[in-house]
Scaffold this active site. Structure first.
Site, PDB file in Angstrom:
ATOM      1  N   ASP A  12       0.772  -1.305   0.165  1.00 30.67           N
ATOM      2  CA  ASP A  12      -0.082   0.373   0.002  1.00 30.67           C
ATOM      3  C   ASP A  12       0.853   1.326  -0.281  1.00 30.67           C
ATOM      4  O   ASP A  12       1.794   1.041  -0.104  1.00 30.67           O
ATOM      5  CB  ASP A  12      -0.561   0.306   1.184  1.00 30.67           C
ATOM      6  CG  ASP A  12      -1.167   1.191   1.734  1.00 30.67           C
ATOM      7  OD1 ASP A  12      -2.755   1.702   0.673  1.00 30.67           O
ATOM      8  OD2 ASP A  12      -1.700   1.310   2.972  1.00 30.67           O
ATOM      9  N   ASP A  14      -0.037   5.482   0.888  1.00 31.44           N
ATOM     10  CA  ASP A  14      -0.420   5.801   1.972  1.00 31.44           C
ATOM     11  C   ASP A  14      -0.569   5.332   3.616  1.00 31.44           C
ATOM     12  O   ASP A  14      -1.019   4.038   3.342  1.00 31.44           O
ATOM     13  CB  ASP A  14      -1.957   6.733   1.692  1.00 31.44           C
ATOM     14  CG  ASP A  14      -2.109   7.411   0.331  1.00 31.44           C
ATOM     15  OD1 ASP A  14      -1.169   8.445   0.400  1.00 31.44           O
ATOM     16  OD2 ASP A  14      -2.649   7.182  -0.369  1.00 31.44           O
TER      17      ASP A  14
HETATM   18  P1  B16 Z   1      -7.077  10.590  -3.415  1.00 27.72           P
HETATM   19  P2  B16 Z   1      -3.359   4.141  -0.077  1.00 27.72           P
HETATM   20  C1  B16 Z   1      -5.741   5.605   0.387  1.00 27.72           C
HETATM   21  O1  B16 Z   1      -3.807   5.501  -0.201  1.00 27.72           O
HETATM   22  C2  B16 Z   1      -5.577   6.762   1.517  1.00 27.72           C
HETATM   23  O2  B16 Z   1      -5.587   5.257   2.286  1.00 27.72           O
HETATM   24  C3  B16 Z   1      -7.313   7.132   1.545  1.00 27.72           C
HETATM   25  O3  B16 Z   1      -7.440   7.992   2.464  1.00 27.72           O
HETATM   26  C4  B16 Z   1      -7.389   8.120   0.199  1.00 27.72           C
HETATM   27  O4  B16 Z   1      -8.846   8.619   0.654  1.00 27.72           O
HETATM   28  C5  B16 Z   1      -7.049   7.382  -1.405  1.00 27.72           C
HETATM   29  O5  B16 Z   1      -5.788   6.595  -1.814  1.00 27.72           O
HETATM   30  C6  B16 Z   1      -7.766   7.869  -2.638  1.00 27.72           C
HETATM   31  O6  B16 Z   1      -6.623   8.953  -2.446  1.00 27.72           O
HETATM   32  O7  B16 Z   1      -7.886  11.674  -3.279  1.00 27.72           O
HETATM   33  O8  B16 Z   1      -5.605  10.291  -3.472  1.00 27.72           O
HETATM   34  O9  B16 Z   1      -7.055   9.702  -4.572  1.00 27.72           O
HETATM   35  O10 B16 Z   1      -4.049   3.712   1.495  1.00 27.72           O
HETATM   36  O11 B16 Z   1      -4.692   2.851  -0.799  1.00 27.72           O
HETATM   37  O12 B16 Z   1      -2.186   3.939  -0.884  1.00 27.72           O
HETATM   38 MG    MG Z   2      -2.859   3.090   2.986  1.00 26.77          MG
END
Ligand code: B16
Ligand code: MG
Length: 218
Positions: A12, A14
């Protein structure tokens, strides 16, 4: 520890490779204050790994506030702009402690490295961190129709790396991400707190002291 050998590690982004999950929270917090909803850190756990549109749908559900399609689009754009402001100076020093060593050790053992992030900002962030070349396969929010906990993105990563799903190890900081990978019998490594990630096969606080042999026998 898992006994058999694995071929692909799916990371993953974030909250695992870099601490951008905190920026997602702060950006949503600002937008939620405008909407009139008090987003707590506890509730924010349920936004991790969830795509942008579904995040605002959950916020409407929790707050009992119905926004029009136009308002939804305005708030989504605002959240993304605030978030992009937070990450604009992100650089190679923002890779979490121990992650690079861990990935390089895995590569030496011929383990394939893939990424599955729900974020549509994922590739930009990987470029800023200067680590994009480490990944054989990158799946992000632009490549899937269904967000975590749906297993779609994990399945695509397994298929593109030509790995059986049970031979994949997933590193995730979100409950929903772990749930998605579990549906495919992938071996799940939670990165964070055991209280939140109680559905993972194993949980570590981070990569600082983590060794490949702690996860698999290779
Ligand atoms: P964006 P991951 C996710 O990333 C985040 O955990 C989540 O909080 C966020 O809403 C989602 O990406 C969408 O992100 O707005 O930048 O498209 O943890 O799956 O790497
Ligand atoms: Mg994440």
């Amino acid at each position: 520890m898992k006994k058999s050998s694995f071929i692909t590690f799916i990371f993953d982004l974030d909250g695992v490779i870099t601490e951008t999950s905190e920026y997602h929270y702060k950006a949503w917090k600002i937008v939620c204050d405008k909407i009139g909803y008090n987003l707590t850190r506890k509730k924010n756990e349920e936004l991790k790994g969830v795509n942008r549109k579904q995040c605002i749908e959950l916020i409407m559900q929790w707050s009992n506030i119905q926004l029009s399609e136009n308002e939804i689009n305005i708030y989504l754009e605002e959240k993304n702009n605030i978030y992009n402001g937070f990450i604009k100076n992100l650089n190679q020093n923002d890779v979490c402690e121990g992650v690079l060593n861990f990935i390089n050790e895995a590569l030496k053992k011929n383990i394939k490295i893939a990424l599955y992030s729900a974020s549509r900002n994922a590739k930009k962030i990987l470029c800023q961190l200067n680590i994009i070349d480490l990944f054989t396969v990158i799946i992000d929010g632009n490549n899937v129709s269904n967000s975590k906990p749906d297993p779609e993105g994990f399945k695509i990563a397994a298929d593109l790396t030509k790995t059986n799903t049970e031979n994949c190890v997933v590193f995730e900081d979100s409950f929903y991400g772990i749930e998605g990978a579990n549906k495919l019998n992938m071996y799940t490594v939670g990165i964070g707190s055991k209280d939140v990630l109680n559905n993972a096969n194993v949980v570590y606080k981070g990569f600082e002291n983590l060794k490949i042999k702690d996860i698999i026998n290779v």
